[in-house]
Design a protein around this motif. Structure first.
Motif, PDB file in Angstrom:
ATOM      1  N   ALA A 321       0.825  -1.174   0.029  1.00 51.28           N
ATOM      2  CA  ALA A 321       0.124   0.084   0.040  1.00 51.28           C
ATOM      3  C   ALA A 321       0.949   1.217  -0.106  1.00 51.28           C
ATOM      4  N   ALA A 322       1.900   1.140   0.788  1.00 50.79           N
ATOM      5  CA  ALA A 322       2.880   2.342   0.676  1.00 50.79           C
ATOM      6  C   ALA A 322       3.540   2.722  -0.668  1.00 50.79           C
ATOM      7  N   SER A 323       3.729   1.458  -1.680  1.00 51.05           N
ATOM      8  CA  SER A 323       4.346   1.891  -2.887  1.00 51.05           C
ATOM      9  C   SER A 323       3.048   2.406  -3.967  1.00 51.05           C
ATOM     10  N   VAL A 324       1.801   2.146  -3.448  1.00 49.60           N
ATOM     11  CA  VAL A 324       0.757   2.748  -4.325  1.00 49.60           C
ATOM     12  C   VAL A 324       0.757   4.065  -3.687  1.00 49.60           C
ATOM     13  N   ALA A 325       0.813   4.607  -2.762  1.00 49.62           N
ATOM     14  CA  ALA A 325       0.945   5.640  -2.315  1.00 49.62           C
ATOM     15  C   ALA A 325       2.091   6.614  -2.858  1.00 49.62           C
ATOM     16  N   SER A 326       3.368   6.172  -2.702  1.00 51.80           N
ATOM     17  CA  SER A 326       4.369   6.836  -3.164  1.00 51.80           C
ATOM     18  C   SER A 326       4.518   6.873  -4.868  1.00 51.80           C
ATOM     19  N   LEU A 327       3.795   6.052  -5.442  1.00 47.11           N
ATOM     20  CA  LEU A 327       3.851   5.825  -6.941  1.00 47.11           C
ATOM     21  C   LEU A 327       2.571   6.886  -7.640  1.00 47.11           C
ATOM     22  N   ARG A 328       1.718   7.217  -6.419  1.00 44.72           N
ATOM     23  CA  ARG A 328       0.582   7.857  -6.807  1.00 44.72           C
ATOM     24  C   ARG A 328      -0.417   7.237  -7.873  1.00 44.72           C
ATOM     25  N   LEU A 329      -0.443   5.960  -7.744  1.00 45.15           N
ATOM     26  CA  LEU A 329      -1.093   5.010  -8.839  1.00 45.15           C
ATOM     27  C   LEU A 329      -2.605   5.454  -8.763  1.00 45.15           C
ATOM     28  N   HIS A 330      -3.369   5.539  -9.798  1.00 47.02           N
ATOM     29  CA  HIS A 330      -4.612   5.530  -9.839  1.00 47.02           C
ATOM     30  C   HIS A 330      -4.808   4.926 -11.217  1.00 47.02           C
ATOM     31  N   PRO A 331      -6.281   4.609 -11.594  1.00 47.94           N
ATOM     32  CA  PRO A 331      -6.697   4.090 -12.908  1.00 47.94           C
ATOM     33  C   PRO A 331      -6.620   5.347 -13.990  1.00 47.94           C
ATOM     34  N   GLY A 332      -5.970   4.892 -15.167  1.00 46.99           N
ATOM     35  CA  GLY A 332      -5.741   5.507 -16.178  1.00 46.99           C
ATOM     36  C   GLY A 332      -3.994   6.169 -16.144  1.00 46.99           C
ATOM     37  N   GLU A 333      -3.384   5.927 -15.031  1.00 48.98           N
ATOM     38  CA  GLU A 333      -1.996   6.442 -14.816  1.00 48.98           C
ATOM     39  C   GLU A 333      -1.047   5.561 -15.767  1.00 48.98           C
ATOM     40  N   PRO A 334      -0.186   5.899 -16.592  1.00 54.38           N
ATOM     41  CA  PRO A 334       0.699   5.109 -17.030  1.00 54.38           C
ATOM     42  C   PRO A 334       1.899   4.859 -16.188  1.00 54.38           C
ATOM     43  N   VAL A 335       2.381   3.310 -16.172  1.00 56.17           N
ATOM     44  CA  VAL A 335       3.200   2.805 -15.533  1.00 56.17           C
ATOM     45  C   VAL A 335       4.277   1.908 -16.396  1.00 56.17           C
ATOM     46  N   TRP A 336       5.306   1.554 -15.786  1.00 56.88           N
ATOM     47  CA  TRP A 336       6.131   0.558 -16.280  1.00 56.88           C
ATOM     48  C   TRP A 336       6.205  -0.497 -15.405  1.00 56.88           C
ATOM     49  N   ALA A 337       6.269  -1.588 -16.003  1.00 56.91           N
ATOM     50  CA  ALA A 337       6.280  -2.932 -15.219  1.00 56.91           C
ATOM     51  C   ALA A 337       7.635  -3.658 -15.661  1.00 56.91           C
ATOM     52  N   SER A 338       8.028  -4.271 -14.597  1.00 56.36           N
ATOM     53  CA  SER A 338       9.244  -5.315 -15.044  1.00 56.36           C
ATOM     54  C   SER A 338       8.919  -6.652 -14.308  1.00 56.36           C
ATOM     55  N   VAL A 339       9.425  -7.529 -14.891  1.00 60.86           N
ATOM     56  CA  VAL A 339       9.728  -8.943 -14.046  1.00 60.86           C
ATOM     57  C   VAL A 339      11.138  -9.635 -14.203  1.00 60.86           C
ATOM     58  N   LYS A 340      11.828  -9.826 -13.281  1.00 60.84           N
ATOM     59  CA  LYS A 340      13.188 -10.518 -13.718  1.00 60.84           C
ATOM     60  C   LYS A 340      12.783 -11.790 -14.269  1.00 60.84           C
ATOM     61  N   ALA A 341      13.714 -12.368 -15.104  1.00 61.94           N
ATOM     62  CA  ALA A 341      13.719 -13.548 -15.795  1.00 61.94           C
ATOM     63  C   ALA A 341      13.770 -14.840 -14.660  1.00 61.94           C
ATOM     64  N   SER A 342      14.214 -14.474 -13.898  1.00 61.34           N
ATOM     65  CA  SER A 342      14.418 -15.773 -12.862  1.00 61.34           C
ATOM     66  C   SER A 342      13.099 -16.043 -12.040  1.00 61.34           C
ATOM     67  N   GLU A 343      12.146 -14.992 -12.192  1.00 63.21           N
ATOM     68  CA  GLU A 343      10.988 -14.987 -11.701  1.00 63.21           C
ATOM     69  C   GLU A 343       9.839 -15.623 -12.435  1.00 63.21           C
ATOM     70  N   VAL A 344      10.288 -16.054 -13.728  1.00 62.56           N
ATOM     71  CA  VAL A 344       9.280 -16.334 -14.858  1.00 62.56           C
ATOM     72  C   VAL A 344       9.597 -17.855 -14.955  1.00 62.56           C
ATOM     73  N   SER A 345       8.402 -18.778 -14.960  1.00 71.29           N
ATOM     74  CA  SER A 345       8.443 -20.094 -15.495  1.00 71.29           C
ATOM     75  C   SER A 345       7.550 -20.412 -16.749  1.00 71.29           C
ATOM     76  N   ALA A 346       8.131 -21.414 -17.682  1.00 76.94           N
ATOM     77  CA  ALA A 346       7.668 -21.660 -18.923  1.00 76.94           C
ATOM     78  C   ALA A 346       7.364 -23.225 -18.719  1.00 76.94           C
ATOM     79  N   TYR A 347       6.670 -23.710 -19.560  1.00 78.15           N
ATOM     80  CA  TYR A 347       6.365 -25.155 -19.658  1.00 78.15           C
ATOM     81  C   TYR A 347       5.498 -25.412 -20.796  1.00 78.15           C
ATOM     82  N   PRO A 348       5.663 -26.737 -21.009  1.00 74.36           N
ATOM     83  CA  PRO A 348       4.762 -27.121 -22.631  1.00 74.36           C
ATOM     84  C   PRO A 348       3.395 -26.914 -22.461  1.00 74.36           C
ATOM     85  N   ALA A 349       2.641 -26.404 -23.373  1.00 77.50           N
ATOM     86  CA  ALA A 349       1.112 -26.431 -23.592  1.00 77.50           C
ATOM     87  C   ALA A 349       0.554 -27.701 -23.794  1.00 77.50           C
TER      88      ALA A 349
END
Length: 349
Positions: A321-349
């Motif tokens: 919740a503190a991050s929401v406040a510090s980033l001043r997020l609200h609907p319609g606001e542009p943001v950047w998102a990132s995810v480390k490769a080590s946090e992603v899993s892939a498996y056969p469909a």
């Protein structure tokens, strides 16, 4: 005891084709969006909805099979719905004793059986109270006692905890889980709540538009969801794509980089909302999984917020919740998102 059911029902243009198999003592949870056919499946097993194909066999005996249809009153089932449906003029004990009494037990034997179930569910001291004198959680446990007192071969639970308030639900869930561990029959649980399913069930069956989209143990489903609804229930971001090399899965929203996988071709790629970091501007270092997005919705639960974002890759982030406040997020606001490769899993469909 065992359940072998293949429920095939057509109603008002809707087709349900669902197979359920369970052994003695097992709890099978059936999950899916509204209108998926979950309650219809329970009613078919109970004999309240006729099958148009398939079968229902319990411990080898045909309830529905080869032209035989056992009427609902003759099926050894117990059913509990979201509304406890207790008889208002009877005490908790008399409500619990109603089941075995209706199956031919003597008044004394029925009361003894009902009292034992009330005690097993932690409400033996409330035996003389009328439903109006009980909390909703207590009344629901009386309804469970009434169903279990008949010693059913199949216990059918249709959203049994959904109407409970947040304060009584955890306690009732824990009590139900403890009692089901000692129940020798088969339990089929319909629920929308992933916590109910993950904590009570031995096996999960996800249904959408009348068909099974995924099934497996809770651990299997949580580790590798194969449907967007399933991923939503277990709390993961999930995308279909193609593994083109040892580290990249190409999705409709662009490439997603993993720490490495050993398959090629059709693939699923997943990551937890907690693995997503949000920024007001493009993060330094240019992480390999980085997307410009727009905040679509925010949900706050205590000190944690779930932020739903749309863009090249729609995703959900879980931040403080503190991050929401510090980033001043609200609907319609542009943001950047990132995810480390080590946090992603892939498996056969």
């Amino acid at each position: 005891m065992s359940l072998d059911a293949h429920v095939m029902v057509h109603r008002d243009g809707f087709a349900l084709d669902l197979a359920l198999v369970a052994a003695s003592g097992e709890v099978v949870a059936v999950l899916g969006p509204n209108g998926a056919g979950k309650t219809t499946a329970l009613h078919a097993i109970a004999g309240l909805v006729p099958l148009e194909g398939g079968h229902v066999r319990v411990s080898g005996a045909a309830w529905d099979a080869d032209g035989r249809h056992l009427p609902a009153p003759s099926r050894h089932t117990g059913m509990v719905a979201a509304d406890h449906l207790l008889f208002p003029h009877l005490s908790a004990l008399e409500n619990a004793a109603f089941g075995p009494r209706s199956r031919g037990a003597t008044r004394q034997a029925a009361r003894e059986r009902g009292r034992a179930e009330l005690s097993a569910l932690g409400i033996g001291d409330l035996a003389q109270r009328r439903p109006r004198e009980l909390s909703h959680g207590q009344a629901q446990r009386v309804a469970l006692a009434r169903a279990l007192a008949t010693d059913p071969e199949v216990l059918l639970l249709d959203e049994p905890l959904s109407a409970l308030d947040p304060a009584s639900r955890p306690e009732t869930r824990a009590t139900l889980g403890h009692r089901l561990r000692d129940f020798g029959g088969v339990t089929v649980l319909v629920t929308h709540d992933p916590l109910d399913a993950l904590t009570l069930a031995d096996r999960l069956v996800f249904v959408d538009e009348g068909a099974v989209v995924q099934e497996g143990t809770p651990a299997e489903v949580v580790a590798r969801p194969r449907d967007r609804y399933v991923a939503h229930v277990v709390g993961l971001n999930l995308y279909a794509g193609t593994a083109s090399d040892a580290t990249t899965v190409s999705t409709a929203g662009g490439p997603v980089v993993t720490a490495g996988h050993d398959h090629r071709g059709p693939s699923w790629v997943a990551f937890s909302p907690a693995a997503v970091a949000l920024y007001r501007s493009r993060p330094d270092g240019s992480p390999r999984n980085t997307w410009p997005l727009t905040v679509a919705a925010l949900e706050l639960a205590g000190q944690t917020a779930r932020v739903r974002c749309t863009g090249p890759l729609d995703l959900t982030a879980e931040i403080t919740a503190a991050s929401v406040a510090s980033l001043r997020l609200h609907p319609g606001e542009p943001v950047w998102a990132s995810v480390k490769a080590s946090e992603v899993s892939a498996y056969p469909a």
